[in-house]
Design an enzyme around this catalytic site. Sequence first.
Site, PDB file in Angstrom:
ATOM      1  CD  GLU A  79      -1.389  -0.540   3.388  1.00  0.00           C
ATOM      2  OE1 GLU A  79      -1.850   1.295   3.450  1.00  0.00           O
ATOM      3  OE2 GLU A  79      -1.404  -1.208   4.431  1.00  0.00           O
ATOM      4  CB  CYS A 111      -2.674  -4.305   6.517  1.00  0.00           C
ATOM      5  SG  CYS A 111      -1.877  -2.779   7.031  1.00  0.00           S
ATOM      6  CB  THR A 152       1.131   2.197  15.545  1.00  0.00           C
ATOM      7  OG1 THR A 152       0.697   2.666  14.156  1.00  0.00           O
ATOM      8  CG2 THR A 152       0.489   2.344  17.014  1.00  0.00           C
ATOM      9  CG  HIS A 233      -3.028  -7.118  10.836  1.00  0.00           C
ATOM     10  ND1 HIS A 233      -1.511  -6.335  10.089  1.00  0.00           N
ATOM     11  CD2 HIS A 233      -3.056  -6.046  10.717  1.00  0.00           C
ATOM     12  CE1 HIS A 233      -1.119  -5.452   9.423  1.00  0.00           C
ATOM     13  NE2 HIS A 233      -2.663  -4.247  10.730  1.00  0.00           N
ATOM     14  CB  SER A 304      -7.805  -0.557   6.922  1.00  0.00           C
ATOM     15  OG  SER A 304      -7.443  -0.303   8.853  1.00  0.00           O
TER      16      SER A 304
HETATM   17  P1  HMG Z   1      -3.494   6.746  21.797  1.00  0.00           P
HETATM   18  O1  HMG Z   1      -5.177   6.761  21.571  1.00  0.00           O
HETATM   19  O2  HMG Z   1      -2.542   7.367  21.590  1.00  0.00           O
HETATM   20  O3  HMG Z   1      -3.698   5.872  22.331  1.00  0.00           O
HETATM   21  O4  HMG Z   1      -3.501   5.623  20.380  1.00  0.00           O
HETATM   22  P2  HMG Z   1      -4.796   4.828  23.672  1.00  0.00           P
HETATM   23  O5  HMG Z   1      -5.005   5.731  24.301  1.00  0.00           O
HETATM   24  O6  HMG Z   1      -6.126   3.798  22.761  1.00  0.00           O
HETATM   25  O7  HMG Z   1      -3.813   3.764  24.735  1.00  0.00           O
HETATM   26  C1  HMG Z   1      -2.673   2.746  24.484  1.00  0.00           C
HETATM   27  C2  HMG Z   1      -3.634   1.748  24.831  1.00  0.00           C
HETATM   28  O8  HMG Z   1      -1.584   2.416  26.228  1.00  0.00           O
HETATM   29  C3  HMG Z   1      -4.037   1.634  26.041  1.00  0.00           C
HETATM   30  O9  HMG Z   1      -4.691   0.347  26.185  1.00  0.00           O
HETATM   31  C4  HMG Z   1      -4.234   2.415  27.244  1.00  0.00           C
HETATM   32  O10 HMG Z   1      -4.547   2.435  28.528  1.00  0.00           O
HETATM   33  C5  HMG Z   1      -2.223   2.458  27.550  1.00  0.00           C
HETATM   34  P3  HMG Z   1      -5.482  -0.349  26.374  1.00  0.00           P
HETATM   35  O11 HMG Z   1      -6.929   0.088  26.949  1.00  0.00           O
HETATM   36  O12 HMG Z   1      -6.103  -0.206  24.761  1.00  0.00           O
HETATM   37  O13 HMG Z   1      -5.352  -2.247  26.693  1.00  0.00           O
HETATM   38  N1  HMG Z   1      -1.818   3.236  28.323  1.00  0.00           N
HETATM   39  C6  HMG Z   1      -0.537   2.649  29.225  1.00  0.00           C
HETATM   40  N2  HMG Z   1      -0.804   1.776  29.194  1.00  0.00           N
HETATM   41  C7  HMG Z   1       0.631   1.694  30.299  1.00  0.00           C
HETATM   42  N3  HMG Z   1       1.420   2.403  30.712  1.00  0.00           N
HETATM   43  C8  HMG Z   1       0.649   3.777  30.588  1.00  0.00           C
HETATM   44  C9  HMG Z   1      -0.327   3.879  29.562  1.00  0.00           C
HETATM   45  N4  HMG Z   1      -0.941   4.880  29.024  1.00  0.00           N
HETATM   46  C10 HMG Z   1      -1.567   4.022  27.822  1.00  0.00           C
HETATM   47  N5  HMG Z   1       1.069   5.625  31.270  1.00  0.00           N
HETATM   48  C11 HMG Z   1      -4.149   4.166  18.372  1.00  0.00           C
HETATM   49  C12 HMG Z   1      -3.746   4.200  20.051  1.00  0.00           C
HETATM   50  C13 HMG Z   1      -3.798   2.682  17.980  1.00  0.00           C
HETATM   51  C14 HMG Z   1      -5.585   3.831  18.321  1.00  0.00           C
HETATM   52  C15 HMG Z   1      -3.263   4.742  17.708  1.00  0.00           C
HETATM   53  O14 HMG Z   1      -1.335   4.742  18.017  1.00  0.00           O
HETATM   54  C16 HMG Z   1      -3.273   4.734  15.854  1.00  0.00           C
HETATM   55  O15 HMG Z   1      -4.079   5.994  15.616  1.00  0.00           O
HETATM   56  N6  HMG Z   1      -2.022   3.639  15.208  1.00  0.00           N
HETATM   57  C17 HMG Z   1      -2.339   3.981  13.683  1.00  0.00           C
HETATM   58  C18 HMG Z   1      -3.350   2.921  13.840  1.00  0.00           C
HETATM   59  C19 HMG Z   1      -4.000   1.721  14.237  1.00  0.00           C
HETATM   60  O16 HMG Z   1      -2.462   0.704  14.345  1.00  0.00           O
HETATM   61  N7  HMG Z   1      -4.910   0.769  13.843  1.00  0.00           N
HETATM   62  C20 HMG Z   1      -5.153  -0.909  14.506  1.00  0.00           C
HETATM   63  C21 HMG Z   1      -6.382  -1.716  14.446  1.00  0.00           C
HETATM   64  S1  HMG Z   1      -6.202  -1.188  12.463  1.00  0.00           S
HETATM   65  C22 HMG Z   1      -5.175  -1.687  11.695  1.00  0.00           C
HETATM   66  O17 HMG Z   1      -4.742  -2.789  12.039  1.00  0.00           O
HETATM   67  C23 HMG Z   1      -4.718  -1.630   9.905  1.00  0.00           C
HETATM   68  C24 HMG Z   1      -3.379  -1.071   9.460  1.00  0.00           C
HETATM   69  O18 HMG Z   1      -2.407  -2.229  10.037  1.00  0.00           O
HETATM   70  C25 HMG Z   1      -3.517  -0.472   8.182  1.00  0.00           C
HETATM   71  C26 HMG Z   1      -3.964  -0.838   6.910  1.00  0.00           C
HETATM   72  O19 HMG Z   1      -4.547  -2.167   7.402  1.00  0.00           O
HETATM   73  O20 HMG Z   1      -3.290  -0.754   5.488  1.00  0.00           O
HETATM   74  C27 HMG Z   1      -3.089  -0.371  10.554  1.00  0.00           C
END
Ligand code: HMG
Length: 382
Positions: A79, A111, A152, A233, A304
């Site tokens: 992609e 992906c 990420t 994945h 996605s």
């Molecule tokens: P965010 O808002 O920065 O993080 O976004 P958050 O607030 O959701 O926190 C993440 C985790 O860290 C949470 O754990 C928190 O509790 C924890 P959870 O509740 O989920 O178990 N946390 C802590 N833990 C320990 N100590 C601390 C602490 N603070 C918080 N101090 C997000 C995270 C992944 C959404 C962001 O990084 C993002 O947008 N990433 C890109 C999108 C993505 O990876 N999506 C995944 C699904 S889609 C997919 O897989 C397709 C993809 O690969 C693309 C394709 O297909 O081509 C992305």
Amino acid sequence: MKIGIDKIGFYSPGYFLDMADLATARNADVNKYTIGLGQDRMAMPPITQDTITMAANAAVGILSEEDLEAIDLVILGTESGTDQSKAGATAIHHLLGINPYARAIEMKQACYAATAGIQLAKGHIALNPTKKALIIASDISKYGLNSGGEPTQGAGAVAILIAANPRIMSLDNDAAYFTDDILDFWRPNYSDYAFVDGQYSNEQYQRFFEATFNRYMEDTGRTLDDFNALTFHIPYTKLGLKSLRMVADIDTRPDLFENFNHATYYNRTVGNIYTGSLYLSLISLLEKGSLAAGSRIGLFSYGSGAVGEFFSGVLEDGYKDHLVSDHQTMIDARKRLSIHAYEAMYNVSLIKDGSHQILDTTHETSPFYLKEIKHHKRVYNK
Ligand code: HMG
């Protein structure tokens, strides 16, 4: 006739950013990245590595002269390709020296594309059992500096040779797949960076996992007891763990959690490599785990947009003897970037005006790299 993975290998560029350095720079708690997301480092590509060179670098480590003659299908799943018209697979085909009597195409569905490539290759080999198919997943994941998705990111490629009587893993003839037109993550043609609705994308990933996992179990009559490992994945390792918890309990199936840990080994340090992430996880499991021959592995692929698929394979006798041995050496040899060096590398771009740009390649140790761009054409080192 058994058909499946005869060889598999990966490549990731020679630089990484440590999550501790990113956390300091972004004023975040490092535990959010290392525990909350489950990522330790992320690979960073220099300007001299693109999806084509990374793909060729992954494939060159697994192919023999005999393979180059037997391959008649080359599929690049990506992609982050380099051209809207010409398939990157044609350049990879040339760089690797594959015989000319082959089909070469590029496939896209975020992906998921490499999984579609593998399934197409399986059908192709069923009709042409003396041939081999090369499927390569290659991507650079970028969300932009200071963006929500920044921790990420990653970069790398996985090359997979699909053949009859495979030496590593035969693929079962069962798969459950699911499509829905959603906008959880996308990258319009005019944007260098992906747009993402982060939490929505997490929810959709798990919705698609649930749908395909349940459908697969209904269709096949299998249960979790038929599996020795589940792989996913892995955009970041914590999402795979949370998804495993949706269907398995650590007290009753600690082996699935132990194998999941092995299956995150390279992903934790390379980051999200999009199309290749599931297969990087499979490599991690095969290399770092100790599954016996005959073990059944479940694989969940998600792209996605969105398409999901749950499918499975069974490990062949002596599979460990056919794995690539120098992945760990490649990872250990990477150089750590300071946050300043990472941001500088991030902001370097290729010229777009058709003039001549000669790249500094003195740092390159990989077999294939981009050395110049001239008249809008990329020139690679072969
Ligand atoms: P965010 O808002 O920065 O993080 O976004 P958050 O607030 O959701 O926190 C993440 C985790 O860290 C949470 O754990 C928190 O509790 C924890 P959870 O509740 O989920 O178990 N946390 C802590 N833990 C320990 N100590 C601390 C602490 N603070 C918080 N101090 C997000 C995270 C992944 C959404 C962001 O990084 C993002 O947008 N990433 C890109 C999108 C993505 O990876 N999506 C995944 C699904 S889609 C997919 O897989 C397709 C993809 O690969 C693309 C394709 O297909 O081509 C992305």
